[in-house]
Design an enzyme around this catalytic site. Structure first.
Site, PDB file in Angstrom:
ATOM      1  N   LYS A   1      -4.697   4.615  -6.471  1.00  0.00           N
ATOM      2  CA  LYS A   1      -5.175   3.683  -5.088  1.00  0.00           C
ATOM      3  C   LYS A   1      -4.823   4.608  -3.916  1.00  0.00           C
ATOM      4  CE  LYS A   1      -4.299  -1.044  -2.925  1.00  0.00           C
ATOM      5  NZ  LYS A   1      -3.514  -1.943  -2.882  1.00  0.00           N
TER       6      LYS A   1
ATOM      7  N   TYR B   1     -20.656  -0.648   0.681  1.00  0.00           N
ATOM      8  CA  TYR B   1     -21.266   0.170   1.677  1.00  0.00           C
ATOM      9  C   TYR B   1     -20.847   0.114   3.233  1.00  0.00           C
ATOM     10  CZ  TYR B   1     -24.823   2.728   4.291  1.00  0.00           C
ATOM     11  OH  TYR B   1     -25.570   3.847   4.945  1.00  0.00           O
TER      12      TYR B   1
ATOM     13  N   ASN C   1       0.900  -1.166   0.044  1.00  0.00           N
ATOM     14  CA  ASN C   1      -0.327  -0.006  -0.038  1.00  0.00           C
ATOM     15  C   ASN C   1       0.917   1.391   0.049  1.00  0.00           C
ATOM     16  OD1 ASN C   1      -2.687  -1.126  -0.074  1.00  0.00           O
ATOM     17  ND2 ASN C   1      -2.518  -1.525   2.286  1.00  0.00           N
TER      18      ASN C   1
END
Lengths: 306, 307
Positions: free
Chosen positions: B184, B251, B102
């Site tokens: 990202k 969600y 990441n």
């Protein structure tokens, strides 16, 4: 000022006022829960820490039937001022009302319920509620008060004298705004950052060594607050950043009320503190991206548990 | 071809087990979790969920046991990159090392220890169920390209992409892999800390107009820093954020940083918002809100030391 005093709100601030003032005046503490009123009526209010005594105010949940007082101190949380002022409607005769809420706007709410002479106050004293009838008195910093609208300065002077006589610190001044805004900016910043990080008000809030240190955000928020005050025509009585540095250097680790509220999953006063500055910024056309961001984040945090 | 996975957590395991399906690839894995490593050596590395796979992987907790390898794939959490690559670098003296982590800043760290570096961004996700068994939650693409300051020749990048793709991890080799990486990064940096600070799921953040605006402000700062570096995003993070907020997409998803905060694990904030802020400073782009959320998350981490 020998007439009775009503103190509305049995939190830390209300209890400290009621206990102290009961030594120099006829005081009734008006609180919401009947067990609370019963405990205070039976045992008085024990104050420990900065002072050590048991105050003996009367206590009730309802002002109906009480003899009118010369002064009512509204010491509820900002969210509850509306209900407190509604309780006062049609009462007090020619007595006056003093508000001591965090944030802005309590006086307007009270004014909506009666024509009493009003005093605006902010208090810097703090404590911890150990029980309904026991308060640990932590910081013996003063309460500042001033006339609101056309109330006479003399009323503020006499009220400050009564508070001082009772053993608390107080100072009357002609205009509260410079002091109130100093505290508001300080509170909005420290409370919001504490509520979001879980940190008590400690040394992290003044650290500036690395670019990611929290002190930069704290100072940025306080700079925005100062710009909003300035746009509102207020020159601050104290520099909020200096207040912050001083408070963190004392080595104390104060738990701001908004952090306590978030940890206990209670509604916070963010709308009246941080929100008051954000609304003021919008009204005056001042950019306040950081204050707006922490306000929205605390509101979001509340939404996650309310 | 020999590939060594550095950091065999969920994402590392997806690469390891899938690459191990190929006859022409020998897969090694370096990880500090002794139970996980022992179990991998005993019964192979198993994936279930989006795909059912068992791969033969040579696992070790000792970096010095890694044989010379053609490729390394670093998949540790960002805060462990330096220690992991420092220990394993000798295995890659003649090879190239690809980050699939990441955030930003990992390739820079890897380049301090090895000559040929590959910038990578991967979307598949999973979680470790038990030692040597990983739940494969989401399939997705991976994009890799040479890390510009310390580049790997394109044919080598293509060789790695081809192996990953053949193994079941669709991977594209490109000359400039910064677009997907920053897309990202900006997505994660605009949504993760908001979830972590409020405790709200992705969908609830997005339906609160005030918070959604804050997300956009964070996106805009990230886009400005990307633009200052000449990076063209391969998709608009705003659209991806709104797409993910749909009830049938994500969600109810709790951002990984919120999961970290709830478990009181150190977050990757220094490589997400902290990374955007750092690159912003280098290019003279102010990032006040990314600075602010970085300081808040670091404050939150500091609060755990006190209780």
């Amino acid at each position: 000022m020998t007439d009775g005093v009503w103190v509305i709100g049995g939190g830390v601030i209300g209890s400290l006022f009621a206990a102290h003032l009961s030594r120099v005046a006829e005081v009734t503490l008006l609180c919401r829960r009947s067990e609370h009123a019963a405990a205070v009526a039976d045992n008085g209010i024990r104050v420990s820490g900065r002072a050590d005594f048991v105050g003996r105010p009367q206590a009730s949940t309802d002002p109906a039937g009480l003899a009118d007082a010369g002064l009512a101190i509204v010491a509820t949380k900002a969210n509850d001022v509306e209900a407190a002022a509604a309780q006062l409607e049609g009462r007090l005769g020619d007595g006056s009302v003093m508000t001591v809420q965090n944030g802005l706007g309590a006086e307007e709410v009270v004014r909506g319920h009666g024509p009493w002479p009003l005093l605006s106050a902010v208090t810097f004293m703090s404590g911890t509620k150990l029980a309904d009838d026991h308060i640990e008195y932590v910081l013996d910093t003063p309460t500042w008060l001033a006339p609101y609208e056309d109330a006479p300065l003399d009323l503020a002077d006499r009220t400050a004298s009564l508070i001082v006589e009772s053993g608390l610190k107080a100072e009357a001044m002609p205009d509260l705004e410079p002091a109130r805004w100093s505290k508001l900016i300080f509170n909005a910043t420290v409370n919001s950052v504490a509520a979001l990080t879980g940190l008590p008000h400690d040394h992290h809030f003044a650290e500036l060594d690395r670019p990611t240190d929290l002190g930069h955000l704290v100072r940025g928020l306080m700079d925005e607050g100062t710009r909003i005050a300035s746009a509102a025509g207020i020159s601050l009585r104290e520099d909020p950043w200096e207040m912050n540095v001083l408070a963190t250097q004392r080595g104390s680790r104060h738990y701001p009320s908004m952090l306590e509220d978030v940890e206990a999953r209670r509604p916070t006063e963010v709308d009246f503190i941080t929100g008051a500055l954000v609304r003021e910024a919008e009204r005056r056309g001042v950019e306040a991206p950081l204050m707006t961001a922490v306000y929205r984040l605390v509101k979001g945090r509340e939404a996650s548990y309310l | 071809m020999r590939v060594a996975i550095v950091g065999c957590g969920a994402v590392g395991s997806l690469f390891a087990a899938n690459l191990a399906q190929l006859d022409d690839v020998e897969v090694w894995a370096f990880d500090l979790d002794q139970e996980h490593v022992a179990a991998i050596n005993e019964r192979g590395l198993r994936l279930s969920g989006a795909g059912e796979v068992v791969g033969k992987v040579h696992a070790t907790t000792v970096a010095a046991e890694l044989p010379p390898s053609d490729f390394g794939i670093v998949a540790t959490k960002c805060m462990h990159t330096a220690a992991a690559i420092e220990a394993s670098a000798p295995a890659f003296a003649g090879g190239a090392v690809c980050s699939v982590q990441n955030g930003v800043g990992n390739e820079e760290i890897i380049a301090e220890y090895v000559e040929h570096v590959i910038r990578g961004t991967t979307f598949p996700a999973g979680r470790i169920l038990e030692p040597a068994h990983v739940q494969w939650d989401v399939k997705g693409d991976t994009t890799i390209g040479p890390f510009e300051p310390s580049p790997t020749p394109i044919p080598d990048v293509e060789r790695l992409a081809d192996a990953c793709t053949r193994g079941g991890m669709p991977t594209q080799a490109v000359t400039d892999a910064r677009g997907p990486q920053w897309r990202k990064l900006i997505f994660n940096a605009a949504t993760n800390p908001i979830g972590a600070l409020t405790g709200l799921t992705h969908g609830r953040v997005c339906e609160d107009p005030g918070l959604r605006r804050l997300v956009s402000q964070l996106v805009d700062e990230g886009k400005a820093v990307a633009a200052a570096q000449g990076i063209e995003l391969d998709a608009d993070p705003e659209e991806l954020i709104d797409h993910a907020a749909r009830p049938d997409v994500a969600y109810d998803h709790k951002a990984s940083m919120l999961q970290d905060v709830e478990a009181r694990r150190p977050t990757e904030i220094d490589y997400l918002n902290g990374g955007i802020a750092r690159f912003g400073r280098d290019h003279g782009i102010p990032t006040p809100l990314n600075d602010a959320v970085t300081a808040l998350i670091k404050g939150l981490e500091a609060s755990w030391a006190q209780t």
